[in-house]
Design an enzyme around this catalytic site. Structure first.
Site, PDB file in Angstrom:
ATOM      1  N   LYS A 113      29.289  21.646  62.734  1.00 45.35           N
ATOM      2  CA  LYS A 113      28.607  21.746  61.434  1.00 45.35           C
ATOM      3  C   LYS A 113      28.842  20.515  60.567  1.00 45.35           C
ATOM      4  CE  LYS A 113      29.414  26.714  61.141  1.00 45.35           C
ATOM      5  NZ  LYS A 113      30.186  27.754  60.501  1.00 45.35           N
ATOM      6  N   ASP A 153      38.408  37.457  45.068  1.00 49.39           N
ATOM      7  CA  ASP A 153      38.577  37.006  43.702  1.00 49.39           C
ATOM      8  C   ASP A 153      37.183  37.013  43.049  1.00 49.39           C
ATOM      9  OD1 ASP A 153      39.509  35.312  41.492  1.00 49.39           O
ATOM     10  OD2 ASP A 153      38.404  33.737  42.545  1.00 49.39           O
ATOM     11  N   ASP A 155      35.835  34.997  39.623  1.00 43.22           N
ATOM     12  CA  ASP A 155      35.340  33.693  39.161  1.00 43.22           C
ATOM     13  C   ASP A 155      35.536  32.619  40.226  1.00 43.22           C
ATOM     14  OD1 ASP A 155      35.870  35.368  36.854  1.00 43.22           O
ATOM     15  OD2 ASP A 155      35.556  33.594  35.617  1.00 43.22           O
ATOM     16  N   ASP A 161      32.330  30.072  37.523  1.00 41.85           N
ATOM     17  CA  ASP A 161      33.394  30.331  36.551  1.00 41.85           C
ATOM     18  C   ASP A 161      32.832  30.892  35.234  1.00 41.85           C
ATOM     19  OD1 ASP A 161      36.004  30.434  35.803  1.00 41.85           O
ATOM     20  OD2 ASP A 161      36.142  28.323  35.200  1.00 41.85           O
ATOM     21  N   THR A 189      40.524  40.698  40.685  1.00 42.25           N
ATOM     22  CA  THR A 189      40.273  39.629  39.717  1.00 42.25           C
ATOM     23  C   THR A 189      41.336  39.616  38.627  1.00 42.25           C
ATOM     24  OG1 THR A 189      38.708  38.922  37.997  1.00 42.25           O
ATOM     25  CG2 THR A 189      38.636  41.228  38.578  1.00 42.25           C
ATOM     26  N   ASP A 343      41.104  27.890  30.649  1.00 46.72           N
ATOM     27  CA  ASP A 343      42.015  28.766  29.915  1.00 46.72           C
ATOM     28  C   ASP A 343      43.307  28.858  30.712  1.00 46.72           C
ATOM     29  OD1 ASP A 343      41.491  30.661  31.994  1.00 46.72           O
ATOM     30  OD2 ASP A 343      39.756  31.410  30.889  1.00 46.72           O
ATOM     31  N   LYS A 351      48.331  38.936  42.228  1.00 43.77           N
ATOM     32  CA  LYS A 351      47.360  39.431  43.213  1.00 43.77           C
ATOM     33  C   LYS A 351      48.020  39.994  44.469  1.00 43.77           C
ATOM     34  CE  LYS A 351      43.308  37.107  41.468  1.00 43.77           C
ATOM     35  NZ  LYS A 351      42.025  36.484  41.726  1.00 43.77           N
TER      36      LYS A 351
HETATM   37  P1  IMP Z   1      39.444  35.475  38.661  1.00 43.94           P
HETATM   38  O1  IMP Z   1      39.042  34.120  39.151  1.00 43.94           O
HETATM   39  O2  IMP Z   1      38.443  36.528  39.022  1.00 43.94           O
HETATM   40  O3  IMP Z   1      40.833  35.850  39.055  1.00 43.94           O
HETATM   41  O4  IMP Z   1      39.359  35.464  37.053  1.00 43.94           O
HETATM   42  C1  IMP Z   1      40.063  34.545  36.279  1.00 43.94           C
HETATM   43  C2  IMP Z   1      39.445  34.419  34.915  1.00 43.94           C
HETATM   44  O5  IMP Z   1      39.331  35.671  34.231  1.00 43.94           O
HETATM   45  C3  IMP Z   1      40.320  33.601  34.000  1.00 43.94           C
HETATM   46  O6  IMP Z   1      40.114  32.248  34.181  1.00 43.94           O
HETATM   47  C4  IMP Z   1      39.897  34.061  32.634  1.00 43.94           C
HETATM   48  O7  IMP Z   1      38.845  33.265  32.166  1.00 43.94           O
HETATM   49  C5  IMP Z   1      39.362  35.460  32.834  1.00 43.94           C
HETATM   50  N1  IMP Z   1      40.198  36.496  32.193  1.00 43.94           N
HETATM   51  C6  IMP Z   1      39.736  37.417  31.345  1.00 43.94           C
HETATM   52  N2  IMP Z   1      40.710  38.265  30.986  1.00 43.94           N
HETATM   53  C7  IMP Z   1      41.816  37.870  31.607  1.00 43.94           C
HETATM   54  C8  IMP Z   1      43.148  38.385  31.642  1.00 43.94           C
HETATM   55  O8  IMP Z   1      43.511  39.384  31.001  1.00 43.94           O
HETATM   56  N3  IMP Z   1      44.021  37.723  32.416  1.00 43.94           N
HETATM   57  C9  IMP Z   1      43.658  36.640  33.153  1.00 43.94           C
HETATM   58  N4  IMP Z   1      42.421  36.130  33.155  1.00 43.94           N
HETATM   59  C10 IMP Z   1      41.498  36.744  32.392  1.00 43.94           C
HETATM   60 MG    MG Z   2      38.902  32.493  40.789  1.00 45.42          MG
END
Ligand code: IMP
Ligand code: MG
Length: 436
Positions: A113, A153, A155, A161, A189, A343, A351
């Site tokens: 690939k 996961d 985001d 994101d 998440t 953030d 996790k």
């Molecule tokens: P993940 O990639 O699904 O694990 O989500 C991470 C993102 O969730 C973080 O970058 C934050 O922007 C958002 N987030 C919203 N609420 C929270 C929290 O309570 N703890 C950690 N991340 C949070």
């Molecule tokens: Mg993520």
């Protein structure tokens, strides 16, 4: 010494994956020997096909050698001596391998690939090796039987994101395909909300697709959970609820060892984290607002559209993490400090606990590992796998993992997995036909 420590450790090690860097170093030698950059303007070097054939053979040999070393590490692991394997001496950060990694076969598949062997100027890269490891991991899991649990996961893995899983997202079809084949799904998440409505907002495309699916049986539709806040809030699919999710009280699903996470300890840990985040805001002059939640504390941009410098985010994670590790309360509770792109959050738990809860929830009940889905039958897919400040990294201790860099890569990974599942299914049907 301080300067050297900062340069060598604090500013570098947390941004490196030692196993990948080591394999990259091994492949650099055949690259130097086999690649023919002058072939671009000279003809006496042979054709690119000839060069690629030889490079392919040499790269595959190296990958076979690494595969053998991992087998040796697994053999040590099985008798409790993994600290003494040759691989452990060469790459001290390697942990536990839940399955074999057929690296030579995975290399051959990825080379088709990515045309790694055909390159004259660019050696096998970090991303090449990351993707080879992912393919090897899928092969390793599928060789041992059906994949029982896939956790994802949110985001960057399922959607961009800060965005949501919209109905048009091509990953939905793949997730439903997995559920149809009996694989349980956990969305693990960091996003921590107590209300079903908020998760519906992030995941509505998938939830509505499950609701209207004609291929999934009612029982298969129950094969998904949302684990929010790393390991803090559990939601199951519920077609009768307006947001298609039911919040499960903690007492119904926590693991026995989570019952010691008392409210005073949680508050004390979040207090230390918050004070440390405030120091960082001051010292780094960040335009940040503190967000304190039931089980998390974080900083988010004060103004829409404001982007924190990446270095400031990393500095903040490392400072808060160190501060918590040095505190008394940090020794009583697991926590996860991580850089979420724009953030920084500190969550209670991490996790590894989130995936463990899914393993137990979908296992046949019982204690923490007795009747749970096992690590070698579990795959966690995420984007954050660097050692510090990366929340998916923690899942490595409880199951196999795949490290993706974008939602598109997740789709490609699921297509690869789908092909392997279909191949195994056909093979087992073929065997059945022959036997009967
Ligand atoms: P993940 O990639 O699904 O694990 O989500 C991470 C993102 O969730 C973080 O970058 C934050 O922007 C958002 N987030 C919203 N609420 C929270 C929290 O309570 N703890 C950690 N991340 C949070
Ligand atoms: Mg993520």
């Amino acid at each position: 010494m301080t300067t050297r420590y900062r340069v060598e450790y604090a500013l570098k090690t947390h941004r490196r994956d030692q196993l990948i860097e080591w394999i990259k170093g091994l492949l650099a030698v055949p690259f130097v020997i086999c690649s023919q950059p002058t072939g671009v303007f000279e003809t006496r070097c042979g054709t690119v096909e000839e060069m690629a054939q030889e490079a392919h053979r040499r790269y595959a040999e190296v990958m076979q050698d690494v595969e053998d070393m991992i087998d040796d590490h697994i053999a040590h692991q099985q008798v409790g001596l993994h600290g003494q394997s040759k691989l452990k001496l060469l790459v001290p950060s390697v942990g536990i391998f839940f399955t074999r990694l057929p690296l030579a076969a995975a290399f051959k598949s990825q080379d088709k690939k990515r045309f790694i062997s055909s390159r004259r100027f660019v050696p096998p890269s970090f991303n090449d090796i990351r993707l080879i490891l992912n393919t090897a991991q899928l092969m390793g899991v599928c060789a041992g039987g059906p994949l029982e649990l896939a956790t994802f996961d949110g985001d960057v893995t399922l959607y961009d994101d800060g965005k949501s899983l919209e109905p048009s997202n091509r990953v939905i079809k793949r997730l439903i395909n997995l559920m149809e084949h009996g694989t349980r799904i956990g969305i693990v998440t960091a996003a921590g909300y107590t209300e079903a409505e908020k998760y519906y907002g992030r995941l509505h495309g998938l939830l509505e697709a499950i609701k209207s699916s004609k291929v999934l049986t009612p029982a298969q539709k129950q094969n998904i959970v949302i684990m929010g806040g790393e390991s803090n809030f559990l939601f199951t699919y519920d077609h009768t609820s307006p947001y298609l999710l039911a919040h499960l009280p903690r007492r119904n699903w926590i693991l026995p060892s989570m019952s010691t996470w008392s409210q005073p300890t949680i508050t004390a840990l979040l207090d230390v984290a918050e004070a440390s985040l405030r120091d960082c805001i001051h010292n780094l002059d960040l335009a940040a607002t503190i967000l304190r939640k039931e089980r998390a504390v974080g900083i988010i941009p004060t103004f829409p559209g404001y982007h924190f410098p990446r270095e400031s985010l990393e500095e903040t994670v490392l400072v808060v993490q160190k501060k918590l590790e040095m505190s008394e309360v940090g020794k009583l509770l697991p926590f996860c400090a991580f850089n979420g792109g724009n953030d920084v959050f500190v969550d209670i738990g991490d996790k590894s606990w989130g995936v463990l809860v899914c393993q137990k929830f979908f296992g046949s009940g019982g204690d923490e590992d007795g009747d749970s889905i096992r690590g070698e039958r579990t795959l966690h897919v995420g984007d954050q796998f660097l050692s510090a400040g990366s929340n998916d990294f923690k899942a490595r201790v409880v199951g196999t993992t795949a490290w993706i860099a974008s939602p598109t890569e997740t789709i490609e990974l699921l297509d690869e997995l789908g092909d392997m599942i279909a191949f195994n299914k056909k093979r087992s049907e073929g065997t059945t036909v022959m036997v009967t």
